[in-house]
Design a protein around this motif. Sequence first.
Motif, PDB file in Angstrom:
ATOM      1  N   ASP A   8       0.820  -1.211   0.000  1.00  0.00           N
ATOM      2  CA  ASP A   8       0.000   0.000   0.000  1.00  0.00           C
ATOM      3  C   ASP A   8       0.856   1.263   0.000  1.00  0.00           C
ATOM      4  O   ASP A   8       0.485   2.278  -0.604  1.00  0.00           O
ATOM      5  CB  ASP A   8      -0.932   0.017   1.217  1.00  0.00           C
ATOM      6  N   GLU A   9       2.005   1.207   0.693  1.00  0.00           N
ATOM      7  CA  GLU A   9       2.864   2.395   0.749  1.00  0.00           C
ATOM      8  C   GLU A   9       3.403   2.743  -0.644  1.00  0.00           C
ATOM      9  O   GLU A   9       3.555   3.921  -0.978  1.00  0.00           O
ATOM     10  CB  GLU A   9       4.029   2.166   1.724  1.00  0.00           C
ATOM     11  N   THR A  10       3.682   1.733  -1.447  1.00  0.00           N
ATOM     12  CA  THR A  10       4.147   1.983  -2.813  1.00  0.00           C
ATOM     13  C   THR A  10       3.033   2.625  -3.632  1.00  0.00           C
ATOM     14  O   THR A  10       3.266   3.609  -4.345  1.00  0.00           O
ATOM     15  CB  THR A  10       4.598   0.663  -3.479  1.00  0.00           C
ATOM     16  N   VAL A  11       1.824   2.081  -3.530  1.00  0.00           N
ATOM     17  CA  VAL A  11       0.680   2.653  -4.248  1.00  0.00           C
ATOM     18  C   VAL A  11       0.455   4.099  -3.813  1.00  0.00           C
ATOM     19  O   VAL A  11       0.148   4.973  -4.627  1.00  0.00           O
ATOM     20  CB  VAL A  11      -0.588   1.811  -4.006  1.00  0.00           C
ATOM     21  N   ARG A  12       0.664   4.355  -2.532  1.00  0.00           N
ATOM     22  CA  ARG A  12       0.468   5.710  -2.003  1.00  0.00           C
ATOM     23  C   ARG A  12       1.482   6.698  -2.584  1.00  0.00           C
ATOM     24  O   ARG A  12       1.184   7.883  -2.754  1.00  0.00           O
ATOM     25  CB  ARG A  12       0.587   5.679  -0.476  1.00  0.00           C
ATOM     26  N   ARG A  13       2.679   6.193  -2.894  1.00  0.00           N
ATOM     27  CA  ARG A  13       3.716   7.081  -3.425  1.00  0.00           C
ATOM     28  C   ARG A  13       3.590   7.326  -4.929  1.00  0.00           C
ATOM     29  O   ARG A  13       4.111   8.328  -5.441  1.00  0.00           O
ATOM     30  CB  ARG A  13       5.111   6.513  -3.108  1.00  0.00           C
ATOM     31  N   ASP A  51      10.212   0.812  -5.762  1.00  0.00           N
ATOM     32  CA  ASP A  51       8.784   0.991  -6.074  1.00  0.00           C
ATOM     33  C   ASP A  51       8.512   0.692  -7.547  1.00  0.00           C
ATOM     34  O   ASP A  51       7.568  -0.027  -7.883  1.00  0.00           O
ATOM     35  CB  ASP A  51       8.338   2.416  -5.744  1.00  0.00           C
ATOM     36  N   ILE A 189     -10.895   5.267   1.569  1.00  0.00           N
ATOM     37  CA  ILE A 189      -9.691   5.927   2.066  1.00  0.00           C
ATOM     38  C   ILE A 189     -10.147   7.106   2.918  1.00  0.00           C
ATOM     39  O   ILE A 189     -10.864   7.985   2.432  1.00  0.00           O
ATOM     40  CB  ILE A 189      -8.797   6.420   0.918  1.00  0.00           C
ATOM     41  N   ILE A 191      -9.363  10.408   5.195  1.00  0.00           N
ATOM     42  CA  ILE A 191      -8.393  11.474   5.421  1.00  0.00           C
ATOM     43  C   ILE A 191      -8.819  12.262   6.654  1.00  0.00           C
ATOM     44  O   ILE A 191      -9.891  12.881   6.662  1.00  0.00           O
ATOM     45  CB  ILE A 191      -8.298  12.411   4.200  1.00  0.00           C
ATOM     46  N   ASP A 196      -3.347  13.795  10.899  1.00  0.00           N
ATOM     47  CA  ASP A 196      -2.085  14.006  10.198  1.00  0.00           C
ATOM     48  C   ASP A 196      -1.304  15.156  10.817  1.00  0.00           C
ATOM     49  O   ASP A 196      -0.072  15.104  10.919  1.00  0.00           O
ATOM     50  CB  ASP A 196      -2.349  14.283   8.713  1.00  0.00           C
TER      51      ASP A 196
END
Length: 207
Positions: A8-13, A51, A189, A191, A196
């Motif tokens: 998921d972190e890769t998709v987020r980037r 990534d 998702i 937010i 944050d």
Amino acid sequence: MKYRKIPDETVRRLPIYLRVLLFSREQGKENISSRDIAVFLGVNSAQIRKDFSYFGDFGTPGVGYNIEKLTKQIKKILKLDVTHRVALVGVGNLGSAILAYPGFKIYGFDIAAAFDNNPKKIRKKINNIAIESISRIPTLKKRGINLAIVAVPEEAAQQTAEALVKAGIKGILNFSPCYIAVPKRVKVITIDIAMDLARLPYYMPAG
């Protein structure tokens, strides 16, 4: 094209990388290296190469990545190679700001409908979008809209999400600070701006 399970972190980037590519293309560049992207974002170039490696070998040694080719590839990976029509539910202060935000078009999003339960707002226009009654949410499927942004008060979020799912919505960007329960086939998702913001003091120097 099918990809193996991507973190998921890769998709987020990936959208962040896409923004760098689009900016670089506007500057007239044709190629970019992972180091260039890393310097732009303040991250590790090895992470960028890792990534990209999930999806294949995009780069050329000594040259880097062709910006046009990599832009198209990332858009394809993120399914941004077509325009996505989006509905907004909740046109208060936050919702109004979302409607006026021009950045969605960069990624191919078109906010095509907006809904609210306040009779005084119905039929008013923001950014050429006429606000509709929430009673018209069931019309979304006929209108080819399968993504939604929820900007309603916390107490109305679950009910709103359920109405959207019934109307054929497959993905929800939730700005309400609460958990929304939806079927597994629907991606949510959330937010939470305050949450944050709560991370920032940790990175501040002491004293």
